[in-house]
Design an enzyme around this catalytic site. Structure first.
Site, PDB file in Angstrom:
ATOM      1  N   GLU A 159      12.628-118.702  29.808  1.00 42.49           N
ATOM      2  CA  GLU A 159      14.369-119.247  31.008  1.00 42.49           C
ATOM      3  C   GLU A 159      15.305-117.887  30.585  1.00 42.49           C
ATOM      4  O   GLU A 159      16.001-117.169  29.780  1.00 42.49           O
ATOM      5  CB  GLU A 159      14.841-120.145  30.263  1.00 42.49           C
ATOM      6  CG  GLU A 159      14.218-120.892  30.900  1.00 42.49           C
ATOM      7  CD  GLU A 159      14.498-122.774  30.808  1.00 42.49           C
ATOM      8  OE1 GLU A 159      15.412-123.120  30.354  1.00 42.49           O
ATOM      9  OE2 GLU A 159      13.748-122.751  31.161  1.00 42.49           O
ATOM     10  N   GLU A 276       7.541-125.571  33.934  1.00 41.71           N
ATOM     11  CA  GLU A 276       8.484-126.378  33.417  1.00 41.71           C
ATOM     12  C   GLU A 276       8.310-127.602  34.554  1.00 41.71           C
ATOM     13  O   GLU A 276       9.478-126.750  35.005  1.00 41.71           O
ATOM     14  CB  GLU A 276       9.118-125.827  31.992  1.00 41.71           C
ATOM     15  CG  GLU A 276       8.741-125.174  30.353  1.00 41.71           C
ATOM     16  CD  GLU A 276       9.652-124.914  29.827  1.00 41.71           C
ATOM     17  OE1 GLU A 276      11.333-125.838  30.230  1.00 41.71           O
ATOM     18  OE2 GLU A 276       9.789-124.161  29.011  1.00 41.71           O
TER      19      GLU A 276
END
Length: 509
Positions: A159, A276
Site C-alpha cells: 500500500e 488483501e
C-alpha cells in the site's frame, strides 16, 4: 418460483478464492499456536499461498550490519525466515512473498507503522537495498530450489499510496523502489515472478501510472496487485472500531478495477492478484466475528474468481497485531488463535467452498450449484444482508431448485446440509450470552468450541426424472451447504426396522 438447474456445466469454479490467505506479521508463524491454527485451516480449507508483512523488518532480523576492522559490513541472517518457511511448507502452503518493510539500519528515516514499528521510508542506499533483495531471494532459491521458488509470487511493498505505509505516499519514490527491486529479483533468476504495486482502494490512478513507468523504463513485471475493502472511516470505541460498509458488490467492482484501468496498456494481460480483501481492514472491528459477515462475503467468494487470479482474505488468524496485542476474545481473523481455534462463520464459509465441485451448473444472486466428478452435487446458498442497518432483512429467505442428479435409474438422493447463522456455528453469539468473559474458563472454551460447529441435518429426497426438487428455507444471515449424493440401496432383504424392539416378524401373505 423453482429454478431449473442445467445438467450441462456453464463453467468451472476456479481456485482463486483459496490461492492465498493473509497472516499479518511474518514472524507470528514462529509461534506454535499460530502453526496449530494454520494446520487446522489447511486441513479444512487448503490455501495455496500465504502472505504477511515485515519479512525484512527488524523483528525477522535478516539485515544485520556490523563493523569489523573499522569497516562497516552487512550479514544477511535467515534463521527466522527458514523456520517460518519450513513451517509453511510442512503444512502444504507456500509463501506469497511481500518484500518490506525497511530494516531500520538501512532506512532513510524513522517513520514506522504498527506497534511493532515497521519502517516505511525508502532506503538510504539503493545499492544496499538491492543487495538485501538479491541475498534474500537467492537464499530462498538455494534452500528450496529454483523450480519451487519460481512458483512464489514476489510483491514489492504494501500500500505505497498511503502515507502510513510509504513515506509521503511518494509515487516516484515507489517507482524507483519497484525498479531497483524487480531488477534485483530478476538478477537471481529471470523466471521468478515479481509484481506490484499492492495499492489500497481509492488509488487506481496508480495502476495506469505504474504501467506507464514500467513500460517506459523497461522494468520487469509479472503480475499486478491491489487490495479491496468496503469499510468507511473508523469510529473508535475503547479497544474496538465500528465502520459503515458498502454492499458486497463493491468488493467485486474493486476486483474488476485493475483490468479495467490497465486495458490497452502493456500490462493488460498480466495476472491480477487481490493480495488483501475483507469487509473491514481493521482487526478490532467485531463485524468479522458475525454470521452477517459470512453471508456478506458469500457472493464474493462465489463470483470473485471470474474477475481475478487470486483474492486473499486478510487475515486467517485472530493473532493479528496491527492495533497492538489483541485485547478481545474475538479479533479480526477466521478463528480464535490462542483459544483452541474457535471457528467463526466466515471460516465455515471457506470450509463450505472447499467442499464444492469443480463444474459450475448454475449461479444466482443467492446460490452457486456445482458438481463433482463422481456426480455428487453441492449447493452453496446464502441469505441477503442489509449493510445500512436500517432495513432489516426478512427472518426467512427461500430458494427452490430443481437439481440434476444421475446416473439414470437413481430414485433417491441423500442430502447432507451444513449451516451457520445467527444461532448455529456462531461462537460470538454464545460468548455474548455468556457475558463476554475476558478470559473464558476451560469449560466455557469447550462450550464456545461446540457452539462454533455448524448445524448439520440429513434426509432422503426422491429423484424424479433425473432431478431432485430442493426447497431451502434460510434463516437470517444464514450460509448453507447442501450436498446431494445418489443413493444405491444395499439394504439386505431380511432387514426390518419394525423389529428393532424384538417384535415378531410380520406374517407373510
Amino acid at each position: 418460483m423453482r429454478i431449473t438447474v442445467p445438467d450441462r456445466p456453464v463453467g468451472r469454479l476456479t481456485d482463486a478464492w483459496r490461492r492465498c490467505v493473509g497472516t499479518g506479521r511474518f514472524e507470528l508463524a514462529l509461534r506454535r499456536d499460530h502453526q496449530d491454527s494454520l494446520a487446522l485451516v489447511q486441513r479444512d480449507i487448503g490455501f495455496r499461498h500465504i502472505r504477511g508483512h515485515g519479512l525484512l523488518s527488524d523483528g525477522v532480523g535478516v539485515h544485520r550490519p556490523y563493523e569489523h576492522r573499522g569497516t562497516r559490513r552487512v550479514h544477511h541472517n535467515f534463521t527466522y525466515v527458514d523456520q517460518v518457511v519450513d513451517a509453511y511448507l510442512g503444512l502444504g502452503i507456500r509463501p506469497f512473498v511481500e518484500l518490506g518493510f525497511m530494516p531500520s539500519a538501512l532506512a532513510s528515516g524513522d517513520q514506522t507503522v504498527f506497534w511493532w514499528r515497521g519502517n516505511v521510508t525508502p532506503p538510504r542506499s539503493w545499492s544496499q537495498w538491492a543487495d538485501l533483495v538479491r541475498a534474500t531471494v537467492a537464499h530462498l532459491v538455494d534452500r528450496y530450489g529454483l523450480d519451487e521458488v519460481r512458483g512464489w509470487p514476489i510483491e514489492v511493498w504494501n500500500e505505497p499510496n498511503l502515507t502510513a505505509f510509504w513515506q509521503d505516499a511518494d509515487r516516484d519514490a515507489y517507482h524507483r523502489l519497484y525498479e531497483v527491486t524487480a531488477h534485483a529479483v530478476k538478477e537471481v533468476d529471470a523466471g521468478l515472478q515479481v509484481g506490484g504495486p499492492a495499492i489500497s482502494p481509492g488509488a487506481d490512478d496508480w495502476l495506469t501510472r505504474f504501467a506507464e513507468f514500467v513500460t517506459d523504463h523497461d522494468v520487469p513485471v509479472d503480475f499486478v496487485s491491489r487490495h479491496a475493502y468496503t469499510s468507511g472511516p473508523a469510529q473508535h470505541v475503547p479497544f474496538g472500531t465500528h465502520q459503515t460498509l458498502a454492499p458486497a458488490t463493491e468488493l467485486l467492482a474493486q476486483f474488476a478495477a485493475p483490468r479495467r484501468h490497465l486495458a490497452g496498456t502493456a500490462l493488460a494481460q498480466l495476472p491480477v492478484h487481490i493480495t488483501e480483501f475483507n469487509s473491514s481492514y481493521r482487526p478490532d472491528n467485531p463485524v468479522h466475528d458475525t454470521a452477517f459477515h459470512a453471508a456478506y462475503l458469500a457472493p464474493v467468494l462465489a463470483g470473485g474468481g471470474e474477475l481475478v487470479d487470486s483474492f486473499s482474505y486478510w487475515t486467517f488468524s485472530d493473532m493479528f497485531e496491527e492495533e497492538g496485542v489483541p485485547t478481545a476474545l474475538f479479533h479480526g481473523g477466521f478463528g480464535l488463535l490462542t483459544h483452541r481455534q474457535i471457528k467463526k462463520p466466515a471460516y465455515h464459509l471457506y470450509a463450505f467452498m472447499a467442499r464444492l465441485g469443480d463444474e459450475v451448473l448454475a449461479r444466482g444472486p443467492d446460490h452457486l450449484v456445482t458438481r463433482h466428478p463422481d456426480g455428487r452435487v453441492a449447493v452453496l446458498a446464502w441469505a441477503p444482508v442489509d449493510v445500512t442497518g436500517r432495513d432489516p432483512v426478512p427472518e426467512r429467505h427461500t430458494l427452490a431448485l430443481a437439481v440434476p442428479l444421475g446416473p439414470p435409474g437413481v430414485t433417491s438422493a441423500f442430502l447432507l446440509r451444513s449451516s451457520v447463522d445467527e444461532e448455529a456455528g456462531n461462537a460470538h453469539a454464545a460468548w455474548a450470552r455468556m457475558g463476554r468473559p475476558r478470559s473464558p474458563l476451560p469449560r466455557q472454551l469447550d462450550a464456545l468450541r461446540e457452539a462454533a460447529e455448524p448445524a448439520r441435518t440429513h434426509r432422503a429426497l426422491p429423484v424424479t426424472a433425473g432431478r431432485v426438487e430442493l426447497d431451502l428455507t434460510l434463516a437470517r444471515h444464514e450460509v448453507t451447504l447442501v450436498e446431494l449424493s445418489p443413493v444405491h440401496d444395499e439394504t439386505p432383504p431380511w432387514w426390518d426396522d419394525t423389529r428393532l424392539l424384538g417384535l415378531p416378524a410380520p406374517e407373510q401373505p
